[in-house]
Design a protein around this motif. Structure first.
Motif, mmCIF file in Angstrom:
data_model
loop_
_atom_site.group_PDB
_atom_site.id
_atom_site.type_symbol
_atom_site.label_atom_id
_atom_site.label_comp_id
_atom_site.label_asym_id
_atom_site.label_seq_id
_atom_site.Cartn_x
_atom_site.Cartn_y
_atom_site.Cartn_z
ATOM 1 N N LYS A 1 31.342 45.440 40.984
ATOM 2 C CA LYS A 1 32.637 45.238 40.330
ATOM 3 C C LYS A 1 33.441 44.105 40.977
ATOM 4 C CE LYS A 1 34.156 49.410 40.851
ATOM 5 N NZ LYS A 1 32.964 49.952 41.529
ATOM 6 N N THR A 2 33.545 44.105 42.312
ATOM 7 C CA THR A 2 34.417 43.127 42.963
ATOM 8 C C THR A 2 33.967 41.687 42.722
ATOM 9 O OG1 THR A 2 35.105 44.737 44.635
ATOM 10 C CG2 THR A 2 35.415 42.406 45.155
ATOM 11 N N SER B 1 44.636 46.700 41.118
ATOM 12 C CA SER B 1 43.620 47.576 41.686
ATOM 13 C C SER B 1 44.298 48.787 42.309
ATOM 14 C CB SER B 1 42.819 46.825 42.759
ATOM 15 O OG SER B 1 41.911 47.682 43.421
ATOM 16 N N GLU C 1 39.033 45.397 49.349
ATOM 17 C CA GLU C 1 38.564 44.657 48.182
ATOM 18 C C GLU C 1 39.682 43.844 47.521
ATOM 19 O OE1 GLU C 1 36.748 47.901 46.149
ATOM 20 O OE2 GLU C 1 34.763 47.521 47.038
ATOM 21 N N PRO C 2 40.885 44.409 47.271
ATOM 22 C CA PRO C 2 41.974 43.572 46.741
ATOM 23 C C PRO C 2 42.324 42.412 47.662
ATOM 24 C CG PRO C 2 42.506 45.895 46.479
ATOM 25 C CD PRO C 2 41.279 45.832 47.338
ATOM 26 N N VAL D 1 39.786 39.784 46.962
ATOM 27 C CA VAL D 1 40.003 39.209 45.631
ATOM 28 C C VAL D 1 41.140 38.194 45.666
ATOM 29 C CG1 VAL D 1 40.773 39.716 43.273
ATOM 30 C CG2 VAL D 1 39.037 41.152 44.351
ATOM 31 N N ASP E 1 40.763 46.176 38.133
ATOM 32 C CA ASP E 1 39.579 46.434 38.944
ATOM 33 C C ASP E 1 39.314 47.933 39.020
ATOM 34 O OD1 ASP E 1 37.501 46.381 40.740
ATOM 35 O OD2 ASP E 1 38.695 45.721 42.443
ATOM 36 N N ASP E 2 38.155 48.352 38.502
ATOM 37 C CA ASP E 2 37.721 49.752 38.566
ATOM 38 C C ASP E 2 38.698 50.675 37.855
ATOM 39 O OD1 ASP E 2 36.065 51.862 39.142
ATOM 40 O OD2 ASP E 2 36.823 52.168 41.173
ATOM 41 N N LYS F 1 33.868 41.705 52.702
ATOM 42 C CA LYS F 1 34.567 42.988 52.722
ATOM 43 C C LYS F 1 34.640 43.558 54.133
ATOM 44 C CE LYS F 1 34.029 47.552 50.509
ATOM 45 N NZ LYS F 1 33.294 48.265 49.442
#
Length: 343
Positions: free
Chosen positions: A67-68, A89, A114-115, A118, A152-153, A298
């Protein structure tokens, strides 16, 4: 290995089989209960709308499908088409739950790893929040020029209406096809792909019966950790330049084996150090005498160069070039949704 990590690894071993195992069938009553809870959650969710169209990037399986990197690639593609995207997110694992902007000086602990990555990779406004609708509204208020949001997700977040969805699968497909905890499925696989969904396979091959676009994740460069934090690309090396050196590969991912296999596919010789997804690195999980580490963005987000001592750390960004026309097709879906909104 901690008990939770051991249990997660045990379940994953049974989930990603083409056929159900004995343990999977033993867990089936819990899967039925989970399915009922999913249905009840969807039935009682009151759906709100953001002031701009939303594209969800999500999956039907738990963790690690890509996803990321898909979010990063999609945001970059939308910007290349003249759009002004933002990202929202949940910010898994962060401290706090209220909506918060991801700033240049934010920490991964405050906004989620993750954010944080991004925002660093794309430079667009990124907000996090447990209440995704509130985060969308806050982002749009702070940045009124934003004309599309990438969530996201958020495929299972039924409290927020979305206009299009990118559903990602990697080479593992749906595993044994069972719902959690008997299998990896967050929700049942629909008989047909909903009209506003587009399927993206992130390992370059179809792994479910559904038609979809093929993308191929890539790793090409290795950054020294301090250069990566400073954004100094002048010190990058082609990944193959690390060939022949003893490297400890550390990865706090939902599916770390994919990262390890990609490194070996580039000719590197590694020892594997799989870590729990979103590993916090409160203490370093390798001996102080370790010469060289290679890891993901990450993971690097939580590694300060000042903590590394004599250990050299290399950071390997993961890229996912989208197929030609994929982002344009999503914009067509958004235009169609604007004129024929779903209930």
């Amino acid at each position: 290995m901690k008990p939770a990590a051991w249990a997660e690894a045990l379940l994953a071993k049974h989930w990603w089989q083409p056929r159900r195992t004995g343990l999977s069938w033993m867990l089936q009553p819990l899967a039925w209960l989970y399915g009922r809870l999913v249905q009840a959650h969807r039935a009682r969710s009151r759906t709100g709308r953001a002031p701009v169209p939303i594209i969800v990037v999500g999956n039907l399986v738990t963790g690690g499908a890509g996803k990321t990197p898909t979010v990063i690639a999609l945001v970059q593609a939308l910007a290349g088409l003249g759009k002004r995207p933002g990202v929202v997110s949940r910010g898994y694992g962060r401290r706090g739950s209220s909506p918060q902007a991801v700033q240049a000086d934010s920490t991964p602990q405050a906004v989620g790893d993750e954010p944080w990555v991004v925002q660093r990779r794309t430079g667009v406004p990124v907000w996090v929040g447990q209440d995704r609708l509130a985060a969308c509204l806050a982002l749009c208020q702070a940045h009124p020029d934003i004309d599309v949001l990438v969530l996201d997700d958020g495929l299972q977040h039924h409290a927020l209406h979305h206009d299009a969805a990118v559903v990602v699968f990697d080479e593992r497909g749906v595993g044994n096809g069972a719902l959690l905890p008997a299998g990896p499925m967050r929700e049942p696989l629909p008989d047909v792909v909903p009209a506003h969904w587009r399927v993206l396979y992130t390992a370059g091959l179809r792994s479910t019966p559904w038609p979809g676009a093929l993308a191929q994740r890539q790793i090409q460069l290795a950054w020294p950790l301090d250069a990566w934090h400073a954004g100094d690309a002048s010190r990058c090396l082609p990944l193959q330049a690390l060939g022949g050196r003893p490297l400890l590969a550390a990865a706090g991912l939902a599916a770390p084996e994919k990262f390890f296999s990609m490194l070996e596919g580039c000719g590197l010789h590694i020892d594997r150090l799989p870590l729990p997804d979103h590993h916090a690195y409160e203490t370093l999980p390798w001996p102080a005498s370790t010469a060289e580490i290679i890891t993901t963005e990450k993971d690097a987000a939580k590694l300060a160069p000042s903590r590394m001592g004599s250990t050299s750390v290399w950071v390997v960004p993961l890229d996912l070039p989208l197929p030609d026309g994929f982002a344009s097709e999503l914009l067509t879906l958004l235009h169609r949704a604007h004129h024929n909104p779903r209930p």
